[in-house]
Design a protein around this motif. Sequence first.
Motif, PDB file in Angstrom:
ATOM      1  N   GLU A  21       2.459  -0.508  -6.226  1.00 23.72           N
ATOM      2  CA  GLU A  21       2.725  -0.925  -4.848  1.00 23.72           C
ATOM      3  C   GLU A  21       2.839   0.274  -3.913  1.00 23.72           C
ATOM      4  O   GLU A  21       2.342   0.247  -2.787  1.00 23.72           O
ATOM      5  CB  GLU A  21       4.013  -1.755  -4.794  1.00 23.72           C
ATOM      6  N   GLU A  22       3.494   1.333  -4.359  1.00 25.36           N
ATOM      7  CA  GLU A  22       3.649   2.528  -3.521  1.00 25.36           C
ATOM      8  C   GLU A  22       2.312   3.214  -3.274  1.00 25.36           C
ATOM      9  O   GLU A  22       2.052   3.700  -2.167  1.00 25.36           O
ATOM     10  CB  GLU A  22       4.644   3.490  -4.171  1.00 25.36           C
ATOM     11  N   GLU A  25       0.465   0.842  -0.758  1.00 23.52           N
ATOM     12  CA  GLU A  25       1.040   0.906   0.586  1.00 23.52           C
ATOM     13  C   GLU A  25       0.762   2.243   1.264  1.00 23.52           C
ATOM     14  O   GLU A  25       0.581   2.308   2.490  1.00 23.52           O
ATOM     15  CB  GLU A  25       2.538   0.623   0.509  1.00 23.52           C
ATOM     16  N   ASN A  26       0.688   3.319   0.483  1.00 26.98           N
ATOM     17  CA  ASN A  26       0.298   4.621   1.030  1.00 26.98           C
ATOM     18  C   ASN A  26      -1.146   4.574   1.528  1.00 26.98           C
ATOM     19  O   ASN A  26      -1.478   5.122   2.587  1.00 26.98           O
ATOM     20  CB  ASN A  26       0.442   5.702  -0.040  1.00 26.98           C
ATOM     21  N   ILE A  28      -2.736   1.882   2.568  1.00 27.05           N
ATOM     22  CA  ILE A  28      -2.724   1.067   3.788  1.00 27.05           C
ATOM     23  C   ILE A  28      -2.281   1.901   4.980  1.00 27.05           C
ATOM     24  O   ILE A  28      -2.869   1.826   6.067  1.00 27.05           O
ATOM     25  CB  ILE A  28      -1.798  -0.152   3.599  1.00 27.05           C
ATOM     26  N   TYR A  62      -1.674  -7.969  -1.673  1.00 23.63           N
ATOM     27  CA  TYR A  62      -2.133  -7.148  -0.548  1.00 23.63           C
ATOM     28  C   TYR A  62      -3.520  -7.548  -0.026  1.00 23.63           C
ATOM     29  O   TYR A  62      -4.132  -6.801   0.727  1.00 23.63           O
ATOM     30  CB  TYR A  62      -2.174  -5.674  -0.977  1.00 23.63           C
ATOM     31  N   LYS A  65      -4.531  -7.046   3.565  1.00 25.21           N
ATOM     32  CA  LYS A  65      -4.361  -5.712   4.149  1.00 25.21           C
ATOM     33  C   LYS A  65      -5.347  -4.686   3.607  1.00 25.21           C
ATOM     34  O   LYS A  65      -5.732  -3.747   4.312  1.00 25.21           O
ATOM     35  CB  LYS A  65      -2.932  -5.215   3.912  1.00 25.21           C
TER      36      LYS A  65
END
Length: 214
Positions: A21-22, A25-26, A28, A62, A65
Amino acid sequence: MYTVDLHNHTVFSYDGTNTPEEIIENAIAHSIDVIGITDHQFSIGEKLTEYFEYIQHCKIKYRDKIKVLCGLEIGTRPKPSDLLASGTEQFDYVLFESLDDLRAMDFFEFLEWRKLFKCKAGLAHTDIFALSERYGLDLLKEMRKNDIFWELNISGNYNYYYDFLTNAKKQYMVRNSGIKVSIGSDTHWVEEYRFRQLRRANELMQKLGNPLPV
């Protein structure tokens, strides 16, 4: 600009720091269009199904996104069990690493082994031009014939990447070969994300016009 990063490690790898997830998200946060998770096969071991299902969950989480892909980085020094091929049939792609290393498996043996994998397959951490010289063959032709893509790894640890950025002759050869080319940051820790280098490599490959593998 369409930006891809198809080489990233998470806590599923022995040397990964962040969760999937990290990493996602980075990506994104940096406006990446496609992010690939490619943890080490030898770190995952018997948890291959758990790893695959976790990344599938992330794809769903995700999907509005970013496009998330499930890959796997596979060692060639020596090669792992042939059973790995059947375990990756549903993966988006696999990366075979360091085939130009003198300790790696023979290239012709590799070509036969690659045929066992039903998903897309690429070469990571590999100077394909040096490998061509060693075997005295047109490696680009062999890669296209065997549907093998090449990764430009921008992590800063591989001289072939820097050479390719400024070598017009090699760029011409790759462009004319028509092989597919991916871009990978080889991220192990998001705090060291090399976004500028990643963007530059994506810009170069879009200029050359080689297709992406996924």
